[in-house]
Design a protein around this motif. Structure first.
Motif, mmCIF file in Angstrom:
data_model
loop_
_atom_site.group_PDB
_atom_site.id
_atom_site.type_symbol
_atom_site.label_atom_id
_atom_site.label_comp_id
_atom_site.label_asym_id
_atom_site.label_seq_id
_atom_site.Cartn_x
_atom_site.Cartn_y
_atom_site.Cartn_z
ATOM 1 N N THR A 4 7.835 5.355 3.911
ATOM 2 C CA THR A 4 7.665 6.672 3.296
ATOM 3 C C THR A 4 6.507 6.674 2.305
ATOM 4 O OG1 THR A 4 10.036 7.106 3.522
ATOM 5 C CG2 THR A 4 8.834 8.457 1.943
ATOM 6 N N ALA A 5 6.352 5.569 1.580
ATOM 7 C CA ALA A 5 5.317 5.507 0.546
ATOM 8 C C ALA A 5 3.948 5.096 1.085
ATOM 9 C CB ALA A 5 5.744 4.526 -0.548
ATOM 10 N N MET A 50 -2.018 4.554 1.054
ATOM 11 C CA MET A 50 -3.289 4.342 1.749
ATOM 12 C C MET A 50 -4.329 5.362 1.315
ATOM 13 S SD MET A 50 -2.543 3.137 5.692
ATOM 14 C CE MET A 50 -0.910 3.756 5.969
ATOM 15 N N VAL A 51 -3.939 6.622 1.285
ATOM 16 C CA VAL A 51 -4.877 7.667 0.851
ATOM 17 C C VAL A 51 -5.241 7.470 -0.615
ATOM 18 C CG1 VAL A 51 -5.157 10.151 0.507
ATOM 19 C CG2 VAL A 51 -4.049 9.307 2.584
ATOM 20 N N GLY A 52 -4.264 7.075 -1.431
ATOM 21 C CA GLY A 52 -4.513 6.859 -2.850
ATOM 22 C C GLY A 52 -5.461 5.706 -3.129
ATOM 23 N N HIS A 53 -5.571 4.762 -2.189
ATOM 24 C CA HIS A 53 -6.486 3.630 -2.360
ATOM 25 C C HIS A 53 -7.778 3.818 -1.566
ATOM 26 C CE1 HIS A 53 -2.890 1.574 -4.006
ATOM 27 N NE2 HIS A 53 -3.782 0.902 -4.699
ATOM 28 N N PHE A 86 -5.740 -4.340 -0.927
ATOM 29 C CA PHE A 86 -5.645 -2.915 -0.622
ATOM 30 C C PHE A 86 -6.589 -2.482 0.489
ATOM 31 C CE2 PHE A 86 -4.696 -3.300 -5.254
ATOM 32 C CZ PHE A 86 -3.338 -3.030 -5.160
ATOM 33 N N ASP A 87 -7.169 -3.446 1.224
ATOM 34 C CA ASP A 87 -8.003 -3.097 2.373
ATOM 35 C C ASP A 87 -7.128 -2.466 3.462
ATOM 36 O OD1 ASP A 87 -10.182 -4.144 1.080
ATOM 37 O OD2 ASP A 87 -10.073 -6.095 2.089
ATOM 38 N N ILE A 88 -7.765 -1.732 4.358
ATOM 39 C CA ILE A 88 -7.000 -1.077 5.414
ATOM 40 C C ILE A 88 -6.283 -2.106 6.283
ATOM 41 C CG2 ILE A 88 -8.872 -1.000 7.111
ATOM 42 C CD1 ILE A 88 -6.210 1.731 6.378
#
Length: 403
Positions: A242-243, A248-251, A307-309
């Motif tokens: 859920t998070a 992902m968008v936030g990073h 935090f990389d994709i």
């Protein structure tokens, strides 16, 4: 009461029913992805309060949790087939109510529809247990995994249905997708009508061993471990999944990258079902479930590494595979904890606890991400996994253990 004789020998009935339930799972399992994909977007259009835009999705999970015990009672009282046919009717009504809510611009009516969709899902989720009714041993474990393969088809059907039908009704975006959701439930109706009757639950109770009180079963260490394994596997998966798109968008990653990560996650959830049954037969259900929990812990470790994709995607794939091993293993463990007469209340109690946890995880994940961050979400995973993994490994390693 006269006992209706079996239409065919039990093994043949079990195999027939497992394939019927696999196809029904492909249609019924697509119910939730439609709501998850569109619930937030429709909520954004209709909600009077921005804080409530994800409420329709949370109500899906709440309806699923609340519906497990009534669904178990209906199936215990009237049989699997009657219960599942009633479930498809609820599914049809839920999709139509959600579509009407969009047409009327009513957030409350739309939320009612998604909550009822959760009640439909409470029947769909028990398909995996129904596949074991006339099966035993290795065939029981294969039947569970076989039904879960239908979830792989549902994971493809649901999102594609959204794409094909979201603009089907002019002037009311997304209403067509919920009408199609009702159509899918209608398609499941004739399929489930072919379900053969399994051993009658009440008659078995008189002819076999005495039926134990639910409290006595709930206090059994074996059953508690099975429930805990299912709760941790499904609860943590929901908590992190859920998070993850928001994180992902936030990073700095795009919405398309986030959507692709979720797609790979869903494929990883159901894809291993082709081999999970064989693995449980060869190595034992507890061992497979333990590997699943280790993979869920590994997904948290990867997420904490950066935090990389690639970190997000690999973490989500590991989370999906871990859920598959952990949840299917837990289901097989529950199936070993009851007699045929006890199956309704035991399976219903298990699903109530598991999906109640899922509902809480859904409600809390977004707010915790907002207040404490992505790292906190994943740090919570590790002790939760360890808490269940230790007794699970101990049981799997016992010398007396027999797969």
């Amino acid at each position: 009461m006269n006992v209706i004789p079996q239409v065919s020998p039990a093994p043949e009935t079990a195999k027939h029913n497992s394939w019927i339930l696999t196809v029904a799972q492909a249609f019924g399992g697509a119910n939730a992805p439609v709501v998850v994909s569109l619930g937030g977007l429709v909520g954004q259009q209709l909600s009077p309060d921005p804080d409530l835009i994800t409420l329709p999705v949370s109500l899906l999970n709440l309806g699923l949790a609340l519906g497990t015990l009534p669904a178990a009672y209906v199936m215990r009282r009237f049989g699997r087939r009657a219960g599942y046919l009633l479930g498809t009717v609820i599914g049809m009504v839920s999709g139509l109510i959600a579509a009407i809510g969009i047409v009327l611009g009513s957030f409350i009516v739309f939320c009612l529809g998604t909550c009822l969709a959760g009640f439909y899902s409470s029947y769909v989720q028990s398909y995996r247990f129904a596949a074991t009714d006339n099966a035993s041993g290795a065939e029981s474990q294969r039947a569970i995994a076989r039904v879960m393969i239908g979830g792989l088809a549902a994971a493809i059907i649901g999102p594609q249905l959204v794409i094909w039908t979201r603009d089907a009704l002019p002037g009311t975006p997304f209403a067509g997708s919920f009408v199609s959701q009702a159509v899918l439930a209608a398609l499941a109706f004739p399929i489930l009508f072919l379900l053969r009757r399994s051993s009658p639950p009440r008659a078995v109770g008189r002819e076999g061993a005495a039926e134990r009180p639910l409290f006595e079963i709930l206090t059994s260490p074996r059953y508690l471990l099975a429930i805990a394994t299912g709760v941790v596997s499904y609860g943590l998966m929901t908590f992190v999944m859920t998070a993850s798109p928001i994180a992902m968008v936030g990073h700095g990653h795009s919405i398309d990258q986030a959507a692709l990560g979720i797609q790979w996650h869903i494929l990883a959830m159901y894809g291993p079902s082709f081999v999970t049954g064989r693995l449980m037969v060869r190595f034992g259900k507890e061992r497979v479930a333990a590997i699943g929990l280790l993979l869920i812990g590994g997904s948290a470790a990867v997420a904490l590494a950066g935090f990389d994709i690639a970190h997000f995607w690999i973490s989500l794939v590991l989370l999906g595979i871990g859920w598959n091993f952990g949840f299917i293993g837990a289901t097989a463990m529950v199936a070993d904890c009851h007699t045929p007469a006890e199956r309704g209340k035991v399976q219903g109690a298990n699903d109530f606890l598991v999906f109640g946890t899922v509902a809480c995880a859904s409600f809390s994940s977004g707010s915790l991400l907002h207040s404490s961050g992505w790292e906190t979400i994943n740090w919570i995973v590790l002790p939760a996994v360890a808490l269940v993994l230790v007794p699970l490994v101990w049981r799997a390693a016992r010398p007396a253990y027999a797969p």
